[in-house]
Design an enzyme around this catalytic site. Structure first.
Site, mmCIF file in Angstrom:
data_model
loop_
_atom_site.group_PDB
_atom_site.id
_atom_site.type_symbol
_atom_site.label_atom_id
_atom_site.label_comp_id
_atom_site.label_asym_id
_atom_site.label_seq_id
_atom_site.Cartn_x
_atom_site.Cartn_y
_atom_site.Cartn_z
ATOM 1 N N SER A 180 0.835 -1.203 0.000
ATOM 2 C CA SER A 180 0.000 0.000 0.000
ATOM 3 C C SER A 180 0.873 1.258 0.000
ATOM 4 O O SER A 180 1.655 1.485 0.926
ATOM 5 C CB SER A 180 -0.903 -0.006 1.228
ATOM 6 O OG SER A 180 -1.525 1.251 1.325
ATOM 7 N N HIS B 183 -1.027 -1.073 -4.415
ATOM 8 C CA HIS B 183 -2.333 -0.791 -3.824
ATOM 9 C C HIS B 183 -2.411 0.713 -3.547
ATOM 10 O O HIS B 183 -1.566 1.271 -2.841
ATOM 11 C CB HIS B 183 -2.521 -1.584 -2.530
ATOM 12 C CG HIS B 183 -3.880 -1.448 -1.928
ATOM 13 N ND1 HIS B 183 -4.993 -2.099 -2.429
ATOM 14 C CD2 HIS B 183 -4.322 -0.717 -0.874
ATOM 15 C CE1 HIS B 183 -6.059 -1.779 -1.703
ATOM 16 N NE2 HIS B 183 -5.678 -0.927 -0.749
ATOM 17 N N ASP C 15 -4.622 3.722 -2.101
ATOM 18 C CA ASP C 15 -5.755 4.083 -1.235
ATOM 19 C C ASP C 15 -6.167 5.535 -1.454
ATOM 20 O O ASP C 15 -5.389 6.445 -1.182
ATOM 21 C CB ASP C 15 -5.351 3.906 0.231
ATOM 22 C CG ASP C 15 -5.220 2.446 0.618
ATOM 23 O OD1 ASP C 15 -6.193 1.699 0.408
ATOM 24 O OD2 ASP C 15 -4.151 2.057 1.130
ATOM 25 N N MET D 76 -8.708 8.398 -0.217
ATOM 26 C CA MET D 76 -9.603 8.755 0.895
ATOM 27 C C MET D 76 -10.024 10.208 0.764
ATOM 28 O O MET D 76 -9.186 11.069 0.470
ATOM 29 C CB MET D 76 -8.872 8.575 2.225
ATOM 30 C CG MET D 76 -8.309 7.187 2.415
ATOM 31 S SD MET D 76 -7.362 7.126 3.948
ATOM 32 C CE MET D 76 -6.833 5.417 3.930
ATOM 33 N N HIS E 129 -8.168 1.511 -4.477
ATOM 34 C CA HIS E 129 -9.168 1.261 -3.435
ATOM 35 C C HIS E 129 -9.796 2.601 -3.074
ATOM 36 O O HIS E 129 -9.178 3.420 -2.398
ATOM 37 C CB HIS E 129 -8.460 0.618 -2.225
ATOM 38 C CG HIS E 129 -9.330 0.409 -1.032
ATOM 39 N ND1 HIS E 129 -8.818 0.143 0.217
ATOM 40 C CD2 HIS E 129 -10.689 0.421 -0.883
ATOM 41 C CE1 HIS E 129 -9.817 0.001 1.083
ATOM 42 N NE2 HIS E 129 -10.958 0.179 0.442
ATOM 43 N N MET F 274 -12.024 4.949 -1.122
ATOM 44 C CA MET F 274 -12.765 5.154 0.118
ATOM 45 C C MET F 274 -13.337 6.563 0.036
ATOM 46 O O MET F 274 -12.914 7.476 0.751
ATOM 47 C CB MET F 274 -11.824 4.985 1.328
ATOM 48 C CG MET F 274 -11.452 3.538 1.583
ATOM 49 S SD MET F 274 -9.918 3.349 2.504
ATOM 50 C CE MET F 274 -8.740 3.443 1.170
ATOM 51 N N MET G 188 -12.197 -5.862 4.114
ATOM 52 C CA MET G 188 -11.443 -4.966 5.001
ATOM 53 C C MET G 188 -11.236 -5.668 6.348
ATOM 54 O O MET G 188 -12.198 -6.103 6.978
ATOM 55 C CB MET G 188 -12.205 -3.660 5.246
ATOM 56 C CG MET G 188 -12.194 -2.660 4.095
ATOM 57 S SD MET G 188 -10.564 -2.195 3.484
ATOM 58 C CE MET G 188 -9.795 -1.485 4.941
ATOM 59 N N GLY H 188 -9.389 3.898 6.650
ATOM 60 C CA GLY H 188 -9.038 5.280 6.978
ATOM 61 C C GLY H 188 -7.567 5.465 7.293
ATOM 62 O O GLY H 188 -7.008 6.518 7.026
ATOM 63 N N GLY I 57 -1.482 0.882 9.347
ATOM 64 C CA GLY I 57 -0.879 0.531 10.635
ATOM 65 C C GLY I 57 -1.838 0.139 11.733
ATOM 66 O O GLY I 57 -1.472 0.165 12.907
ATOM 67 N N ASP J 117 -7.336 -6.545 3.182
ATOM 68 C CA ASP J 117 -6.659 -5.257 3.365
ATOM 69 C C ASP J 117 -6.804 -4.756 4.796
ATOM 70 O O ASP J 117 -7.918 -4.542 5.273
ATOM 71 C CB ASP J 117 -7.278 -4.254 2.373
ATOM 72 C CG ASP J 117 -6.618 -2.889 2.413
ATOM 73 O OD1 ASP J 117 -5.571 -2.735 3.051
ATOM 74 O OD2 ASP J 117 -7.176 -1.970 1.769
ATOM 75 N N GLY J 118 -5.652 -4.553 5.459
ATOM 76 C CA GLY J 118 -5.646 -3.967 6.795
ATOM 77 C C GLY J 118 -5.002 -4.879 7.822
ATOM 78 O O GLY J 118 -5.506 -5.972 8.097
ATOM 79 N N GLY K 74 0.741 -2.634 4.054
ATOM 80 C CA GLY K 74 1.349 -1.311 4.137
ATOM 81 C C GLY K 74 2.488 -1.345 5.121
ATOM 82 O O GLY K 74 3.660 -1.505 4.779
HETATM 83 C C1 DX5 Z 1 -6.777 1.345 5.183
HETATM 84 C C2 DX5 Z 1 -6.219 1.095 3.808
HETATM 85 C C3 DX5 Z 1 -5.168 0.065 3.754
HETATM 86 C C4 DX5 Z 1 -3.923 0.397 4.523
HETATM 87 C C5 DX5 Z 1 -3.201 -0.885 4.814
HETATM 88 O O1 DX5 Z 1 -7.887 2.153 5.094
HETATM 89 O O2 DX5 Z 1 -7.249 0.701 2.920
HETATM 90 O O3 DX5 Z 1 -4.828 -0.255 2.410
HETATM 91 O O4 DX5 Z 1 -3.077 1.273 3.843
HETATM 92 O O5 DX5 Z 1 -2.139 -0.607 5.660
HETATM 93 P P1 DX5 Z 1 -1.652 -1.644 6.772
HETATM 94 O O6 DX5 Z 1 -1.191 -2.872 6.024
HETATM 95 O O7 DX5 Z 1 -0.548 -0.922 7.448
HETATM 96 O O8 DX5 Z 1 -2.830 -1.949 7.647
HETATM 97 ZN ZN ZN Z 2 -6.700 -0.177 0.929
#
Ligand code: DX5
Ligand code: ZN
Length: 215
Positions: free
Chosen positions: A8, A33, A35, A37, A66, A68, A137, A142, A145, A175-176, A197
Site C-alpha cells: 500500500s 495498492h 488508497d 480517501m 481502493h 474510500m 477490510m 481510513g 498501521g 486489506d488492513g 502497508g
Molecule cells: C486502510 C487502507 C489500507 C492500509 C493498509 O484504510 O485501505 O490499504 O493502507 O495498511 P496496513 O497494512 O498498514 O494496515
Molecule cells: Zn486499501
C-alpha cells in the site's frame, strides 16, 4: 499456490515517492495498492490526482485502486485515465452498486467491491457474478498501521464458499493489518491478494517481508 502481494502506497515516504515506487517495481510484489480517501466516507484524506499521475508515470506493475470516497461515480473516468487496472468501490458508499460496477467495466477496468468489517459478505449474493474482486477490510478503513480484526478470516472463508458454489473466478483481496503472521491463515481461508502497508514499509528487509507474505 501463493498469494499476490500489493504493497500500500499509503505507507510510502511521500517525500521520496519515486524511490518507494522504484522499490516496488524491483521487488517481488505484484500490484501497487492505491488508497484514495476523501475525508467524508472515511475520517482521513490521502492524496489526489497529481500524486496518482506521478504513480502512473513510474509504476511498472498493475495499479489496484481502493476508493474510500463518498461519490465514486463522479470520478470513474478520471481513475481510468490515471491507469487503474482494478477499481474497487465500497459497498457502503454506492447506492446503485450494479450501475457503478457496469460503468467501471465499460471504461476498461476490472471491478471490485470492498466490505467494511461490519458488513456481511451475504450482501454480495446478487452482484457477485459481476465482480472481478471482493476486498475484505480487516480494519476499519481510513488509516494504515491498524490491528488486524480476526473476524475477517471467517468472512474470507464464507466468501470463498459462495464463490465456489457459484463456480465463479472472483478474486478475494484482504486489506488492513496483514502481516507475515496472518498471511498463511488468510491464504488458506481463500485469499488471493494480500495488501500490506506497514508490514512491508516498516520492515528492515522489505523484500523478505514481501516474500514471507507471499508464502
Ligand atoms: C486502510 C487502507 C489500507 C492500509 C493498509 O484504510 O485501505 O490499504 O493502507 O495498511 P496496513 O497494512 O498498514 O494496515
Ligand atoms: Zn486499501
Amino acid at each position: 499456490m501463493s498469494v499476490l502481494v500489493a504493497p500500500s502506497i499509503l505507507s510510502a515516504d511521500f517525500g521520496h515517492l519515486a524511490d518507494d515506487i522504484n522499490f516496488i517495481n524491483e521487488s517481488p510484489a505484484d500490484w501497487f495498492h492505491v488508497d484514495i480517501m476523501d475525508g467524508v466516507f472515511v475520517p482521513n484524506i490521502s492524496f489526489g490526482f497529481p500524486v496518482m499521475k506521478a504513480l502512473q508515470k513510474d509504476a511498472k506493475k498493475p495499479l489496484d485502486f481502493h476508493l474510500m470516497i463518498a461519490d465514486a461515480d463522479k470520478y470513474l473516468e478520471e481513475f481510468a485515465k490515471h491507469g487503474a487496472y482494478m477499481l474497487t468501490v465500497h459497498y457502503e458508499a454506492c447506492t446503485h452498486l450494479h450501475r457503478t460496477i457496469q460503468k467501471i467495466k465499460s471504461l476498461g477496468m476490472k471491478a471490485g467491491v470492498a466490505l467494511n468489517p461490519s458488513t456481511p459478505v451475504s450482501v454480495l449474493e446478487d452482484i457477485l457474478e459481476d465482480l472481478d474482486m471482493v476486498l475484505i477490510m480487516s480494519v476499519n478503513p481510513g488509516y494504515g498501521g491498524q490491528k488486524f480484526i480476526a473476524n475477517a478470516l471467517k468472512k474470507v472463508s464464507t466468501l470463498k464458499k459462495m464463490i465456489d458454489t457459484k463456480k465463479l473466478k472472483t478474486l478475494i483481496e484482504v486489506d488492513g493489518g496483514v502481516d507475515t503472521m496472518n498471511a498463511r491463515d488468510l491464504e488458506n481461508a481463500g485469499a488471493n491478494i494480500l495488501v500490506a502497508g506497514n508490514a512491508v514499509f516498516s520492515s528492515k528487509d522489505r523484500n523478505s517481508a514481501i516474500n514471507l507474505i507471499k508464502g
